[in-house]
Design a protein around this motif. Structure first.
Motif, PDB file in Angstrom:
ATOM      1  N   MET A 191       0.851  -1.173   0.000  1.00 44.79           N
ATOM      2  CA  MET A 191       0.000   0.000   0.000  1.00 44.79           C
ATOM      3  C   MET A 191       0.897   1.237   0.000  1.00 44.79           C
ATOM      4  O   MET A 191       1.815   1.341   0.800  1.00 44.79           O
ATOM      5  CB  MET A 191      -0.893  -0.044   1.252  1.00 44.79           C
ATOM      6  N   ASP A 192       0.634   2.182  -0.907  1.00 42.26           N
ATOM      7  CA  ASP A 192       1.457   3.384  -0.941  1.00 42.26           C
ATOM      8  C   ASP A 192       1.107   4.312   0.224  1.00 42.26           C
ATOM      9  O   ASP A 192       0.112   4.113   0.923  1.00 42.26           O
ATOM     10  CB  ASP A 192       1.352   4.084  -2.296  1.00 42.26           C
ATOM     11  N   LYS A 193       1.930   5.327   0.430  1.00 38.56           N
ATOM     12  CA  LYS A 193       1.764   6.207   1.584  1.00 38.56           C
ATOM     13  C   LYS A 193       0.457   6.990   1.539  1.00 38.56           C
ATOM     14  O   LYS A 193      -0.174   7.216   2.571  1.00 38.56           O
ATOM     15  CB  LYS A 193       2.947   7.158   1.678  1.00 38.56           C
ATOM     16  N   VAL A 194       0.040   7.416   0.356  1.00 39.11           N
ATOM     17  CA  VAL A 194      -1.191   8.191   0.232  1.00 39.11           C
ATOM     18  C   VAL A 194      -2.398   7.329   0.588  1.00 39.11           C
ATOM     19  O   VAL A 194      -3.266   7.739   1.363  1.00 39.11           O
ATOM     20  CB  VAL A 194      -1.325   8.783  -1.192  1.00 39.11           C
ATOM     21  N   THR A 195      -2.449   6.122   0.063  1.00 38.39           N
ATOM     22  CA  THR A 195      -3.548   5.207   0.361  1.00 38.39           C
ATOM     23  C   THR A 195      -3.555   4.835   1.840  1.00 38.39           C
ATOM     24  O   THR A 195      -4.614   4.779   2.470  1.00 38.39           O
ATOM     25  CB  THR A 195      -3.442   3.939  -0.509  1.00 38.39           C
ATOM     26  N   ALA A 196      -2.369   4.601   2.397  1.00 33.98           N
ATOM     27  CA  ALA A 196      -2.275   4.262   3.821  1.00 33.98           C
ATOM     28  C   ALA A 196      -2.795   5.404   4.685  1.00 33.98           C
ATOM     29  O   ALA A 196      -3.521   5.182   5.660  1.00 33.98           O
ATOM     30  CB  ALA A 196      -0.832   3.928   4.178  1.00 33.98           C
TER      31      ALA A 196
END
Length: 161
Positions: free
Chosen positions: A1-6
């Motif tokens: 999971m990328d940082k934005v989605t997280a």
């Protein structure tokens, strides 16, 4: 999971996620109202989360390793216009070049400490007959090769036409 989605996943709950799914099933005027309501619920949920847990952290504490500006530039690029991506790629290249330069300087300093009298060896001559440069000459040559600062950017619109 990328940082934005997280990050987005941290500040929502199942009820809000259900509303997001419902959004595509309602008519356009209702979508606008529902989208605003969803953002309101996310803000309310976030504020409540921080109120209940003042020590709550959005992400783990930064590691002891220093910030890697080139890696940061690469993380930003998917969210940038083509012009901004080009600029970030230039910055990343510049940061990588500076990093390589620092590594070379550290190596030269290590050799300087190992050979404080210099690196000239008796009888060592270059192909043109001159003696090989000592380490201090090499250091001064490398300092002249230090990357220059990027030229200032002209103020332009970052929006795409």
């Amino acid at each position: 999971m990328d940082k934005v989605t997280a990050f987005d996943a941290l500040f929502t709950n199942n009820q809000i996620q259900k509303l997001k799914i419902l959004l595509s099933y309602v008519d356009i005027p209702m979508q606008r109202q529902l989208a605003i309501y969803i953002k309101f619920l996310e803000l309310k949920y976030t504020m409540e989360l921080f109120r209940r847990s003042p020590q709550f952290s959005v992400s783990p504490a930064p590691q002891d390793s220093p910030l890697d500006p080139a890696a940061l530039c690469q993380e930003f690029t998917p969210y940038c216009s083509p012009r901004e991506q080009s600029q970030l790629n230039q910055f990343a290249s510049m940061f990588q070049a500076m990093s390589h330069y620092q590594e070379m300087m550290e190596t030269v300093k290590m050799f300087q400490e190992m050979f404080p009298e210099g690196m000239s060896f008796p009888g060592a001559e270059a192909a043109d007959g001159e003696s090989m440069p000592d380490l201090s000459q090499l250091m001064s040559m490398m300092s002249m090769m230090q990357p220059a600062a990027p030229p200032p950017q002209t103020p332009e619109s970052d929006t795409e036409p």
